[in-house]
Design a protein around this motif. Structure first.
Motif, PDB file in Angstrom:
ATOM      1  N   PHE A  66       0.832  -1.203   0.000  1.00 51.03           N
ATOM      2  CA  PHE A  66       0.000   0.000   0.000  1.00 51.03           C
ATOM      3  C   PHE A  66       0.867   1.255   0.000  1.00 51.03           C
ATOM      4  N   SER A  67       1.956   1.251   0.752  1.00 49.57           N
ATOM      5  CA  SER A  67       2.876   2.400   0.765  1.00 49.57           C
ATOM      6  C   SER A  67       3.425   2.664  -0.628  1.00 49.57           C
ATOM      7  N   ALA A  68       3.826   1.587  -1.311  1.00 47.50           N
ATOM      8  CA  ALA A  68       4.394   1.741  -2.655  1.00 47.50           C
ATOM      9  C   ALA A  68       3.355   2.261  -3.637  1.00 47.50           C
ATOM     10  N   VAL A  69       2.126   1.766  -3.536  1.00 46.72           N
ATOM     11  CA  VAL A  69       1.064   2.208  -4.443  1.00 46.72           C
ATOM     12  C   VAL A  69       0.703   3.667  -4.183  1.00 46.72           C
ATOM     13  N   LEU A  70       0.591   4.056  -2.925  1.00 46.81           N
ATOM     14  CA  LEU A  70       0.288   5.457  -2.612  1.00 46.81           C
ATOM     15  C   LEU A  70       1.362   6.390  -3.172  1.00 46.81           C
ATOM     16  N   ALA A  71       2.612   6.010  -3.006  1.00 45.85           N
ATOM     17  CA  ALA A  71       3.702   6.852  -3.514  1.00 45.85           C
ATOM     18  C   ALA A  71       3.662   6.929  -5.036  1.00 45.85           C
ATOM     19  N   HIS A  72       3.422   5.811  -5.690  1.00 41.18           N
ATOM     20  CA  HIS A  72       3.371   5.792  -7.147  1.00 41.18           C
ATOM     21  C   HIS A  72       2.198   6.630  -7.650  1.00 41.18           C
ATOM     22  N   ALA A  73       1.036   6.467  -7.028  1.00 36.78           N
ATOM     23  CA  ALA A  73      -0.143   7.211  -7.459  1.00 36.78           C
ATOM     24  C   ALA A  73       0.076   8.716  -7.326  1.00 36.78           C
ATOM     25  N   ARG A  74       0.648   9.118  -6.231  1.00 35.20           N
ATOM     26  CA  ARG A  74       0.888  10.551  -6.026  1.00 35.20           C
ATOM     27  C   ARG A  74       1.906  11.090  -7.034  1.00 35.20           C
ATOM     28  N   SER A  75       2.864  10.252  -7.429  1.00 31.45           N
ATOM     29  CA  SER A  75       3.836  10.688  -8.440  1.00 31.45           C
ATOM     30  C   SER A  75       3.185  10.853  -9.814  1.00 31.45           C
ATOM     31  N   GLN A  76       2.007  10.235 -10.001  1.00 32.21           N
ATOM     32  CA  GLN A  76       1.277  10.351 -11.266  1.00 32.21           C
ATOM     33  C   GLN A  76       0.278  11.504 -11.265  1.00 32.21           C
ATOM     34  N   GLY A  77       0.261  12.278 -10.194  1.00 30.24           N
ATOM     35  CA  GLY A  77      -0.591  13.459 -10.129  1.00 30.24           C
ATOM     36  C   GLY A  77      -2.051  13.171  -9.845  1.00 30.24           C
ATOM     37  N   VAL A  78      -2.329  12.129  -9.082  1.00 32.61           N
ATOM     38  CA  VAL A  78      -3.730  11.831  -8.777  1.00 32.61           C
ATOM     39  C   VAL A  78      -4.323  12.940  -7.919  1.00 32.61           C
ATOM     40  N   GLU A  79      -5.630  13.135  -8.136  1.00 33.90           N
ATOM     41  CA  GLU A  79      -6.348  14.158  -7.379  1.00 33.90           C
ATOM     42  C   GLU A  79      -7.336  13.554  -6.388  1.00 33.90           C
ATOM     43  N   GLY A  80      -7.466  12.248  -6.397  1.00 40.36           N
ATOM     44  CA  GLY A  80      -8.375  11.579  -5.482  1.00 40.36           C
ATOM     45  C   GLY A  80      -8.136  10.083  -5.461  1.00 40.36           C
ATOM     46  N   PHE A  81      -8.730   9.437  -4.466  1.00 42.61           N
ATOM     47  CA  PHE A  81      -8.579   8.000  -4.301  1.00 42.61           C
ATOM     48  C   PHE A  81      -9.942   7.347  -4.166  1.00 42.61           C
ATOM     49  N   ALA A  82     -10.053   6.150  -4.724  1.00 44.48           N
ATOM     50  CA  ALA A  82     -11.229   5.306  -4.516  1.00 44.48           C
ATOM     51  C   ALA A  82     -10.720   3.971  -3.984  1.00 44.48           C
ATOM     52  N   LEU A  83     -11.100   3.652  -2.757  1.00 37.48           N
ATOM     53  CA  LEU A  83     -10.619   2.463  -2.058  1.00 37.48           C
ATOM     54  C   LEU A  83     -11.764   1.460  -2.028  1.00 37.48           C
ATOM     55  N   LEU A  84     -11.531   0.288  -2.630  1.00 35.72           N
ATOM     56  CA  LEU A  84     -12.615  -0.630  -2.973  1.00 35.72           C
ATOM     57  C   LEU A  84     -12.744  -1.829  -2.041  1.00 35.72           C
ATOM     58  N   GLY A  85     -12.232  -1.700  -0.820  1.00 39.15           N
ATOM     59  CA  GLY A  85     -12.513  -2.722   0.179  1.00 39.15           C
ATOM     60  C   GLY A  85     -11.431  -3.758   0.398  1.00 39.15           C
ATOM     61  N   ASP A  86     -11.648  -4.565   1.444  1.00 41.75           N
ATOM     62  CA  ASP A  86     -10.701  -5.564   1.942  1.00 41.75           C
ATOM     63  C   ASP A  86      -9.370  -4.902   2.314  1.00 41.75           C
ATOM     64  N   TYR A  87      -9.464  -4.025   3.297  1.00 42.55           N
ATOM     65  CA  TYR A  87      -8.285  -3.332   3.803  1.00 42.55           C
ATOM     66  C   TYR A  87      -7.502  -4.219   4.763  1.00 42.55           C
ATOM     67  N   VAL A  88      -8.176  -5.211   5.327  1.00 39.69           N
ATOM     68  CA  VAL A  88      -7.566  -6.071   6.350  1.00 39.69           C
ATOM     69  C   VAL A  88      -7.691  -7.536   5.930  1.00 39.69           C
ATOM     70  N   GLY A  89      -7.112  -8.393   6.777  1.00 35.52           N
ATOM     71  CA  GLY A  89      -7.108  -9.819   6.489  1.00 35.52           C
ATOM     72  C   GLY A  89      -5.827 -10.216   5.792  1.00 35.52           C
ATOM     73  N   TYR A  90      -5.223 -11.319   6.230  1.00 37.18           N
ATOM     74  CA  TYR A  90      -4.021 -11.926   5.645  1.00 37.18           C
ATOM     75  C   TYR A  90      -2.718 -11.253   6.080  1.00 37.18           C
ATOM     76  N   GLY A  91      -2.621  -9.923   5.996  1.00 40.09           N
ATOM     77  CA  GLY A  91      -1.361  -9.238   6.248  1.00 40.09           C
ATOM     78  C   GLY A  91      -1.151  -8.863   7.706  1.00 40.09           C
ATOM     79  N   SER A  92       0.026  -8.293   7.959  1.00 39.87           N
ATOM     80  CA  SER A  92       0.484  -8.101   9.341  1.00 39.87           C
ATOM     81  C   SER A  92       0.291  -6.685   9.881  1.00 39.87           C
ATOM     82  N   ASP A  93      -0.178  -5.745   9.054  1.00 37.69           N
ATOM     83  CA  ASP A  93      -0.264  -4.352   9.506  1.00 37.69           C
ATOM     84  C   ASP A  93      -1.664  -3.774   9.343  1.00 37.69           C
ATOM     85  N   PRO A  94      -2.677  -4.418   9.921  1.00 37.07           N
ATOM     86  CA  PRO A  94      -4.043  -3.910   9.735  1.00 37.07           C
ATOM     87  C   PRO A  94      -4.271  -2.530  10.321  1.00 37.07           C
TER      88      PRO A  94
END
Length: 252
Positions: free
Chosen positions: A16-44
Motif C-alpha cells: 500500500f505504501s508503494a502504491v500510494l507513492a506511485h499514485a501521487r507521483s502520477q498526479g492523482v487528485e483523489g482516491f477510490a478504495l474498494l474494500g478488503d483493507y484487512v485480512g491476511y497481512g500483518s499491519d491492519p
C-alpha cells in the motif's frame, strides 16, 4: 479528475505504501478504495489508519467482506486460514478502527461512477465477477456508466454496448485505454496487497474522469519484508506468508 483505484490491500503495508507513492507521483487528485483493507497481512492498524485519513480527505471507501468479518465476526464459509487471520486482526485493532470498518458503506455512487467491493447486483452477497456472465449481470444492475470493483485479485476490464454486445479483455500495465462514452464499463483494478496472477507487483488503476482514459498499473514493492512481517506476527497462519513468497518466486 484523475483518481487512483485501489482494492484488496489486505493489511499489506509495504504494498500500500508503494502504491500510494506511485499514485501521487502520477498526479492523482483523489482516491477510490474498494474494500478488503484487512485480512491476511500483518499491519491492519496502519492500513486502516491510512484509509481513514484518505476518507477524511474526500476519498471513496467501501466495505469489503474481510472488513465486515473483522468488524462483526468471521463468516463460517471462509477458509480456515482466513478465519484465523480475521480473529488475529480483530485483536490488533482499536474499538474506533473496528467501528470505522463496520460503518463503511457497501457501495457509493459519485456522478456516473459506482464503487463497490464485489459486484453491483448484490453488494452484500460478495459474489465474485469471475467472467463475462457475472460482469454483464453487474452492469445490468446499475445505470452508472462506470463500475469499479475489486474482490477478484486479478486485473480485468469488461464492457457493454448500447446494443447489448458484451466484451472483455485482460489489460496490459501502463497502456492507456479510452473508455468510450457509448458503452458501460466494469473495471477490476486487481489486488494491491494480494495479487494472484503470478506477478508479485502490487496492482491498482488510474482513471481520468475528464478524458475517460484508464490505465492499469503494477508497482514493485518489498515483498520479502511483507513476508517477513507475516512470519513475525505471532498468531498469523504461516501459510499466508508462504502464499506471498510463492507469488514472488512465480514472478521471477
Amino acid at each position: 479528475m484523475k483518481i487512483a483505484l485501489i482494492s484488496d490491500l489486505h493489511a499489506n503495508r509495504e504494498a500500500f505504501s508503494a502504491v500510494l507513492a506511485h499514485a501521487r507521483s502520477q498526479g492523482v487528485e483523489g482516491f477510490a478504495l474498494l474494500g478488503d483493507y484487512v485480512g491476511y497481512g500483518s499491519d491492519p492498524g496502519w492500513v486502516v489508519d491510512q484509509v481513514l485519513a484518505l476518507k477524511a480527505q474526500g476519498a471513496v471507501a467501501v466495505a469489503g467482506n474481510h472488513d465486515l468479518a473483522v468488524a462483526r465476526g468471521p463468516n463460517p464459509t471462509m477458509h480456515e486460514d482466513a478465519r484465523n487471520a480475521i480473529e488475529w486482526t480483530r485483536n490488533q485493532l482499536t474499538p474506533d478502527q473496528l467501528r470505522f470498518l463496520g460503518d463503511l458503506p457497501l457501495h457509493e455512487v459519485r456522478e456516473d461512477c459506482l464503487f463497490v467491493h464485489a459486484n453491483a447486483f448484490d453488494p452484500a452477497g460478495f459474489a465474485y465477477v469471475q467472467g463475462r456472465l457475472e460482469a454483464m449481470r453487474s452492469l445490468h444492475a446499475t445505470e452508472c456508466r462506470y463500475t469499479f470493483c475489486g474482490h477478484m485479485h486479478e486485473p480485468m476490464l469488461y464492457h457493454l454496448s448500447g446494443t447489448g454486445k458484451a466484451g472483455d479483455f485482460r489489460p496490459q500495465p501502463g497502456i492507456p485505454i479510452p473508455l468510450l462514452p457509448n458503452r458501460q464499463w466494469l473495471v477490476i483494478p486487481g489486488a494491491c496487497g494480494q495479487p494472484r496472477d503470478g506477478n508479485p507487483a502490487a496492482c491498482y488503476a488510474l482513471f481520468d474522469h475528464d478524458s475517460g482514459d484508464l490505465s492499469f498499473q503494477r508497482v514493485p514493492y518489498d515483498v520479502e519484508a511483507a513476508v517477513a512481517a507475516i512470519r513475525g506476527a505471532k498468531g498469523l497462519p504461516p501459510a499466508l506468508a508462504e502464499r506471498l513468497a510463492q507469488r514472488l518466486v512465480l514472478g521471477r
